[in-house]
Every structure is written in C-alpha cells, then in structure tokens.
Design a protein around this motif. Structure first.
Motif, PDB file in Angstrom:
ATOM      1  N   GLU A 240      54.241  38.453  42.407  1.00 50.02           N
ATOM      2  CA  GLU A 240      53.028  37.860  41.836  1.00 50.02           C
ATOM      3  C   GLU A 240      51.792  38.187  42.656  1.00 50.02           C
ATOM      4  O   GLU A 240      50.673  38.046  42.182  1.00 50.02           O
ATOM      5  CB  GLU A 240      53.219  36.352  41.684  1.00 50.02           C
ATOM      6  N   GLY A 241      52.046  38.619  43.903  1.00 50.11           N
ATOM      7  CA  GLY A 241      50.919  39.085  44.704  1.00 50.11           C
ATOM      8  C   GLY A 241      50.391  40.434  44.225  1.00 50.11           C
ATOM      9  O   GLY A 241      49.254  40.813  44.532  1.00 50.11           O
ATOM     10  N   TYR A 242      51.178  41.138  43.476  1.00 46.04           N
ATOM     11  CA  TYR A 242      50.773  42.468  42.992  1.00 46.04           C
ATOM     12  C   TYR A 242      50.493  42.502  41.480  1.00 46.04           C
ATOM     13  O   TYR A 242      49.806  43.385  40.992  1.00 46.04           O
ATOM     14  CB  TYR A 242      51.885  43.480  43.279  1.00 46.04           C
ATOM     15  N   SER A 243      51.100  41.544  40.767  1.00 41.00           N
ATOM     16  CA  SER A 243      50.977  41.594  39.309  1.00 41.00           C
ATOM     17  C   SER A 243      50.952  40.177  38.753  1.00 41.00           C
ATOM     18  O   SER A 243      51.662  39.299  39.251  1.00 41.00           O
ATOM     19  CB  SER A 243      52.163  42.357  38.709  1.00 41.00           C
ATOM     20  N   ASN A 244      50.130  39.941  37.759  1.00 42.30           N
ATOM     21  CA  ASN A 244      50.126  38.605  37.159  1.00 42.30           C
ATOM     22  C   ASN A 244      50.889  38.578  35.827  1.00 42.30           C
ATOM     23  O   ASN A 244      50.700  37.709  35.008  1.00 42.30           O
ATOM     24  CB  ASN A 244      48.699  38.082  36.979  1.00 42.30           C
ATOM     25  N   GLU A 245      51.730  39.595  35.616  1.00 41.25           N
ATOM     26  CA  GLU A 245      52.530  39.616  34.381  1.00 41.25           C
ATOM     27  C   GLU A 245      54.020  39.705  34.696  1.00 41.25           C
ATOM     28  O   GLU A 245      54.782  40.358  34.000  1.00 41.25           O
ATOM     29  CB  GLU A 245      52.122  40.813  33.507  1.00 41.25           C
TER      30      GLU A 245
END
Lengths: 297, 251
Positions: A240-245
C-alpha cells in the motif's frame, strides 16, 4: 518500405481515416493498435489498394493506386478472416493464387509444407478449421517471398498453440529480413516490434517504440505475491506504500504498480516477508494503448 | 439442371416422334426452328441472370472478393475473367443444347447445321447481354438475396411484363409505330427473338405484331439494325458493369 502520407478515407459522411501519415522502415516490425472501429483494417485495405482513398501510399516506392499490381506483388497479406473458395481443394486454391502471383507449383508445395498443410492438400477449403485456414492464408501470402507482410488481427481466431506458432513465425520472418505490419488488439506481440502506431476513430494518436510509449503513459505492471499467513499484513502494508489499488484474491496479493517502482517494491516485499511465490505481469503496449487514446486511467 | 431442362426443351419429343414415323414436311426444319426460337428464347435469360447476379455480390459478402483483389490482379482482369468464364460456360450450354438436340432430333446434314447455328449465335449474343446486366445487378446489390430478386424481376420484365404482342398494339394505337420500334430495341430478349426468326426465314405467324411493325418500318435493314442493337446492348451492359465495379470499393 511503406510510406503513408495524409491518408484519408471517407464512407459517405463518415471519416474512417483522417490525415494519417506513417512510415515503416525496411526490415522493421510495426504494431498497429487501436480499439474496434479505430480504422486499422481500413488502413490495411487502403495499403492493399482495395478501397479508394485520399492521400498517398507507396510500397517500396510503388504507388498503390497508379502501380497497383506492382505494389501488391510486394505485399503478403493475411486478412483477419481468411476467405477462400470453400468448394475448392486446398491445392487448387493454392495453385490459383500462385497463378495470380506468377509463382510455380513447386513453390506451392514448399509453402504448404512450411505450414504443415501439405497432407491436407486434397481437402476442401471449407472443411478446414479456422487455424488451418489461417495457416493456408499465411502460406499463400508467403508465395513470391514478398518483402512486406501485413497481418490483420492474426491471433484473433486461433488457439493458444496457434498463437505460439504465430509468434515463432514472426521471429522467423523477422530474421529473414521482412518488414512486418501487424494490426492487433491483443497482447504478447510487442516484444517483436520496433514501432507501435496507435489509431483511434481514424486518427493517429501515438507512434513510437513500444517501450517509449509505455514510459510516456506511466504504464502499470501487476505484481502477484503469495506470502505466508503471518506475513500477509506486513506485505499488504508494504504494497500500500506503493499502490492504492492493492487487492487480495485467494491468498495472493495483486499489486498494480508503476513500472519505475516495480523493482523496489519487489525488493521490499522479498526482504520483509516470507514470500512463497511471486509473479510479475509486465505492461504491454497492446494492453495499455487505451491510455494513449485517453480511454483508460 | 438448366442444361437438362434446356436440352429437353430443344430436343422436342413430339418432333422426335414425327421423325420416327416419317411424318414431316420437307421444310420442317425451317418451321420448327422459328417455333423453337419463339419457345426457347424467353427462357435463355434465366441462365445468365441468376448466375451472374449472385457471382460478385456473393464473393463480396463472403470476403473472397477482397482476398482475390489483394493479390497482384487488377480490377479489370478480375472482372473480365469473371465475365468471360461465365460467358463461356453459359454459352456452351446454349450451343450444345441446340447443337446436340439438332443432331438427335432433326437429323440434319452438316450443311443444314448452318441454319441451326442461327439460334446458337443469336442466343449466345442474348446470353452475353444478360450476363452484362446480371453483373451490373451483382455490382450494385449489397446482398445476394437482393441481387437474385432483381435478376428474377428483370427476367420477368423482359419476357412477361413487356410481352410486346399485346403491348405493341396499344402503343401503336396510342402513339405511333415508331414507338413500337423503340420498345422493341429496348428489350434485348424481344430484339434477339425477332432477329433469329428473321434470319431463319420465319413468317408472319412467327414474327408476331412487333415483327411486322419492325419489318414494315425498317424494311431490308431490319436484321442489320436488330443485330447492331444487340451488339450495342452487349457492349454497353458489360462496359457499364465494369465501370460500376471499378468505381465501387469491393468491401
């Protein structure tokens, strides 16, 4: 090898192609991308001189309108749906096309053998499967050893094995120094291509090397990670630190991530979690072209 | 199937019986040929019209036309190849139909075959005209079923609707005899029938009302004018068909 200048094609009031210009270098492979109705098939029909158009198209310097036969003799064309005389036998159909191209019957035998159709030579064309018909189309397109090969949606009617065979064929043709133009909306072919051209609603939306185009649109790769149960929360937090999906599916984490961040994310997960399996699905220009035409996120 | 039907039409079984019982007048061939022409000519368009009318539109619908034209062949070569192929095959049916029937039924000598060749040649010319018109129908039609419908209607128009025997009397009374000439020349089936009957020496009964008007007005030039008209029809129909084929996108 192929030069298209200000190509416009109208059907009544509908403009199927609008001022399209592009060029194919000798011995290069170009992907022609676009959604259904973008104008890909129309563009190919114009190149083959099958329809009238405004603008100029030349195949190796031969004008498609004024030197139509000379231009066509330099092109091997495999249409989306191979249409032959269904009542003819494979061999008779092949001899007919060879006659039109001024080729020998020996070459027919060679080409049919090349696509494993020699044993089916006495079958009626109508009784062949889609895959066999496509192979026949390829064999007949190769008659005369044309320097430019055009494929219209080549993988749309064939199974996985056929697709793999087709990719091998592309590699072979490429190594023989042929120039290839492939209209497609499916993935898996971009590694063969030096150029991608994206059409939408008859307009040229983008053109360049597939890698460059992917960079331009911040293409998204997808990383699939399976971790032990005790690592799942940590893995999710890192992702989630790299992507919000980030999504969870049957014990797998699906992480859509920008190409530039892919390596560091994979490294972080490998270092911080008990990873059982990891897969990376790279973005392909065929799967991402909608972004280039403004139809995707 | 058409060959079989046409052969049975041309062989004429009653004549065959009369030959066997030797009950025929010396000039039976002349009389019979004119009768045969009047009987068979209206059916000749039924050979070329349906075959020609579906040929190009069928290939356009199936994508074969696009594929064939993607090879190094010009539109003219494709069109001429199609026209000549159909012309040879359909004309062969006509020539063989009359020829074999003549050999079997009429027991004619070699020199009298020249007389039998009249319906063969004029019939083939009519066939060429109908083929040109049929290809025109095929080029302009978007669907095979439509093309077939137009073809059958065209046959109906040239044979039944414009049955000039009755129509010519009406036109002649309403306008003038010259209007009848115009109507005849606009109908290749009737023009071909009259030409063939004239060349085989048919009389008043076989020529009919229209034939009498034509003979009366055109005199000795009638056969020449009719044959020139048929040639113009053949050339014109084929040329217009090709121009339309050349102008339209094949997909």
């Amino acid at each position: 090898m192929l030069k298209i200048e200000n190509l416009t094609k109208r059907y009544g009031k509908f403009t199927a192609l609008d001022q399209v210009s592009m060029e194919l270098e000798d011995k290069s492979t170009t992907l022609l991308l676009g959604p259904n109705g973008a104008g890909k098939t129309t563009l190919i029909r114009c190149v083959m001189g099958l329809v009238y158009f405004e603008g100029k198209i030349a195949v190796d310097g031969q004008d498609v309108i004024h030197n139509n036969k000379a231009a066509k003799s330099m092109v091997g064309y495999v249409p989306q749906e191979s249409s032959f005389y269904d009542n003819m036998e494979v061999l008779d159909q092949s001899y007919l096309i060879a006659e039109l191209k001024g080729r020998s019957r020996e070459e027919v035998k060679e080409r049919l053998g090349q696509v494993n159709l020699w044993d089916a030579r006495n079958k009626r064309v109508g009784s062949l499967s889609s895959g066999m018909k496509q192979r026949l189309g390829i064999a007949l397109a190769l008659l005369g050893d044309p320097p430019l090969m055009i494929f219209d949606e080549p993988t749309s009617n064939i199974d996985l094995r056929g697709q793999l065979e087709f990719e091998n064929l592309l590699t072979d043709l490429s190594s023989q120094g042929k120039t290839l133009l492939i209209a497609t909306h499916l993935s898996g072919l971009d590694e063969h291509a030096q150029q991608a051209v994206v059409l939408d609603k008859g307009k040229l939306m983008a053109r360049g090397q597939p890698g460059e185009l992917l960079k331009r649109i911040n293409a998204i790769d997808t990383i699939y990670v399976r971790v032990s149960e005790d690592s799942m929360a940590t893995a999710k937090e890192i992702a989630e630190g790299y992507s919000n999906e980030v999504m969870t599916r049957g014990g797998w984490l699906l992480i859509p991530v920008q190409v530039s961040a892919k390596a560091s994310l994979a490294k972080a997960i490998l270092n911080g979690c008990n990873v059982l399996d990891i897969l990376i699905q790279p973005a392909t220009i065929e799967s991402q072209y909608l972004k280039l035409i403004g139809g995707g996120n | 199937m058409f060959t079989a039907v046409f052969f049975l039409l041309a062989i004429n079984i009653p004549i065959l019986v009369l030959i066997f019982v030797r009950y025929l007048p010396p000039n039976y061939l002349d009389v019979y040929l004119t009768y045969l022409i009047t009987l068979s000519f209206p059916f000749l368009p039924l050979l070329a019209l349906p075959m020609g009318a579906v040929s190009i539109v069928d290939e356009r619908e199936s994508g074969v036309l696009q594929y064939m034209l993607s090879n190094p062949v010009s539109r003219m070569e494709f069109f001429l190849g199609r026209y000549l192929g159909l012309l040879l095959s359909t004309s062969a049916i006509i020539v063989l139909g009359y020829g074999i029937a003549a050999g079997i039924s009429y027991n004619v000598s070699a020199e009298r075959y020249l007389q039998v060749s009249i319906p063969m040649v004029v019939g083939s010319l009519l066939n060429a005209i109908m083929l040109g018109l049929a290809l025109m129908i095929s080029v302009i039609s978007k669907r095979k079923a439509t093309a077939l419908g137009i073809a059958i209607f065209s046959w109906f128009l040239f044979t039944v609707l414009s049955n000039l025997g009755l129509l010519s009397i009406v036109v002649s009374l309403a306008f003038s005899q010259f209007s009848v000439v115009g109507l005849v020349l606009l109908n290749p089936t009737e023009t071909a029938r009259l030409l063939a009957v004239m060349l085989t020496g048919g009389g008043i009964n076989e020529l009919g009302t229209t034939g009498l008007v034509i003979q009366n007005l055109l005199g000795q030039n009638a056969a020449f004018i009719l044959s020139e008209t048929l040639l113009c029809w053949a050339f014109g129909a084929t040329a217009v068909s090709f121009l339309l084929f050349n102008r339209r996108d094949p997909v």
